[in-house]
Scaffold this motif. Structure first.
Motif, PDB file in Angstrom:
ATOM      1  N   CYS A 149     -11.116   7.285  -5.812  1.00  0.00           N
ATOM      2  CA  CYS A 149     -10.486   7.634  -5.395  1.00  0.00           C
ATOM      3  C   CYS A 149     -11.311   8.645  -3.862  1.00  0.00           C
ATOM      4  O   CYS A 149     -10.813   8.726  -2.644  1.00  0.00           O
TER       5      CYS A 149
ATOM      6  N   HIS B  83       0.724  -1.242  -0.075  1.00  0.00           N
ATOM      7  CA  HIS B  83      -0.016   0.157   0.003  1.00  0.00           C
ATOM      8  C   HIS B  83       0.751   1.393  -0.062  1.00  0.00           C
ATOM      9  O   HIS B  83       1.793   1.242   0.544  1.00  0.00           O
ATOM     10  N   PRO B  84       0.663   2.596  -0.659  1.00  0.00           N
ATOM     11  CA  PRO B  84       1.356   3.412  -0.845  1.00  0.00           C
ATOM     12  C   PRO B  84       1.629   3.825   0.318  1.00  0.00           C
ATOM     13  O   PRO B  84       2.904   4.934   1.104  1.00  0.00           O
TER      14      PRO B  84
ATOM     15  N   ARG C 237      -6.315   0.526  -6.673  1.00  0.00           N
ATOM     16  CA  ARG C 237      -5.589   0.064  -7.699  1.00  0.00           C
ATOM     17  C   ARG C 237      -4.801  -1.458  -7.238  1.00  0.00           C
ATOM     18  O   ARG C 237      -3.810  -1.451  -7.417  1.00  0.00           O
TER      19      ARG C 237
HETATM   20  S1  SF4 Z   1      -7.234   3.800  -2.925  1.00  0.00           S
HETATM   21 FE1  SF4 Z   1      -6.822   5.571  -4.461  1.00  0.00          FE
HETATM   22  S2  SF4 Z   1      -5.832   7.293  -3.166  1.00  0.00           S
HETATM   23 FE2  SF4 Z   1      -6.289   5.449  -1.305  1.00  0.00          FE
HETATM   24  S3  SF4 Z   1      -3.622   4.449  -1.823  1.00  0.00           S
HETATM   25 FE3  SF4 Z   1      -5.475   3.730  -2.974  1.00  0.00          FE
HETATM   26  S4  SF4 Z   1      -4.325   4.951  -5.501  1.00  0.00           S
HETATM   27 FE4  SF4 Z   1      -3.738   6.020  -3.537  1.00  0.00          FE
END
Ligand code: SF4
Length: 387
Positions: free
Chosen positions: A292, A244-245, A312
């Protein structure tokens, strides 16, 4: 059956001016004998989860969802019913001994109180067991007759641990137990917890913003952000390859774990207020798409015991080069191989450095990636499209 199961737990603090969604629909389980870590920055809802499990949330909290201990629903129990589980089944160690302990009561007396109340021990037996507990947590029993302010921070933390262990709980919750301690004492407490777990097989829920500390003790991690779980899985897998980012930002901002420290950290702040729509990480996310900001992602299985909440599917690929070859034709008709079977991948939000001495093919590679020259073979994909 898991020892503890949290199912779609929501804890919203209702104030006169707004609703604070401290915990907003989280689910996880803890197996018998497991050490589970919950990490996340301040305000992510970690401590609210701990207080929710203990039934210690303030009255202005709207709670929904379920907390089951050994299959028994404890989240809807009245105070008297919950008291049956505290200390003997579930005990908690808070972070600041000076605030938690009674300043005018000797620490030994404070440790014996739960034993007298919940185990019906006589004062003599409770004091004798207290001395044993002091030894267990590495304290000389002579400190039992001191007041909290006469002990160091590390000693107070050990007293709180002794108190939590006093009624032999099955589940021990540790809430930021080392955050106020220096590095040396932190290591001592860490070693003590590992030792206790090995000898007695305690099940532990370890809550901290310190991912280094938690990951050195826990076997599984739950990453929380803005009241939700964004990623969970085995500790090692998450540290080596965060999906996860937000988890990546957390890991890469921790030089103890990621030596190539990310100097940018995670730009931006956690969203405030109660009207937020969509993924709570979207204001800080480098790979957000339309959906998002409109819908909240659901935590989904991602293989290998991992779960990720991201529209994503986690950190997305951005640029991929596969088996690139390129040769320059020299004036004498010979060919010079400048790029020889090169493959690479750059994911969203990543910085990839290509280094090498002059003539190693870096610039030729850059020209191929930018589609200035075409490779003899291989392919370049940008956002999954062939360029
Ligand atoms: S859902 Fe969208 S905003 Fe949230 S972490 Fe994933 S890509 Fe980023």
């Amino acid at each position: 059956m898991s020892l503890l199961k949290i199912d779609d737990l929501k804890c919203h603090y209702m104030t006169d001016v707004n609703t604070v969604r401290a915990v907003d629909g989280i689910s996880f389980e803890i197996e018998d004998g497991e050490i589970l870590g919950i990490v996340g920055e301040s305000g992510s809802g970690k401590t609210t989860v701990a207080l929710g499990i203990m039934g210690l949330l303030p009255e202005n909290t709207a709670i929904s969802g379920e907390i089951l201990y050994r299959g028994e629903l404890i989240s809807s129990l009245p105070e008297s019913g919950m008291d049956r589980f505290r200390w003997k089944d579930i005990a908690i160690v808070f972070q600041n001994g000076l605030e938690v302990m009674n300043p005018v009561m000797k620490v030994g007396v404070q440790v014996t109180e739960p034993m007298k109340r919940h185990l019906d021990l006589s004062p003599d037996k409770a004091r004798s067991k207290c001395a044993d507990l002091f030894r267990t947590v590495g304290l000389d029993p002579k400190w039992m007759d001191l007041y909290p302010h006469q002990l160091s921070g590390g000693m107070r933390q050990r007293v709180l641990l002794a108190m939590a262990l006093s009624c032999d709980p099955k589940l021990l919750i540790l809430d930021e137990v080392t955050s106020a301690l220096d590095a040396f004492t932190r290591k001592e407490i860490r070693d003590l917890l590992v030792d206790l777990q090995k000898k007695n097989g305690y099940t532990m829920l370890m809550i901290s913003h310190d991912i280094t500390f938690v990951s050195s003790v826990a076997s599984r991690l739950v990453v929380m952000y803005s009241g939700r779980v964004v990623e969970s899985g085995p500790v090692r897998d998450i540290l080596v390859s965060p999906r996860h980012p937000y988890t990546r930002g957390l890991v890469h901002s921790t030089p103890d774990i990621f030596v190539y420290k990310d100097l940018w950290g995670i730009p931006g702040d956690v969203p405030a207020g109660d009207g937020f729509k969509g993924c709570p990480f979207s204001p800080r996310c480098t790979q957000k798409i339309d959906i998002c900001t409109k819908a909240s992602p659901v935590l989904m299985p991602a293989g290998g015991g991992r779960e990720i909440a991201c529209h994503r599917g986690g950190i997305a690929g951005l640029l991929e080069a596969k088996n690139l070859n390129f040769s320059y034709r020299l004036p004498d008709g010979e060919y010079l191989r400048a790029v020889d079977n090169v493959s690479l991948e750059v994911r969203e939000g990543e910085v990839l450095a290509v280094v090498g001495q002059t003539g190693s093919g870096k610039s030729t590679l850059a020209h191929i990636l930018a589609n200035v020259i075409r490779p003899e073979c291989g392919e370049v994909l940008f956002m999954d499209g062939d360029v």
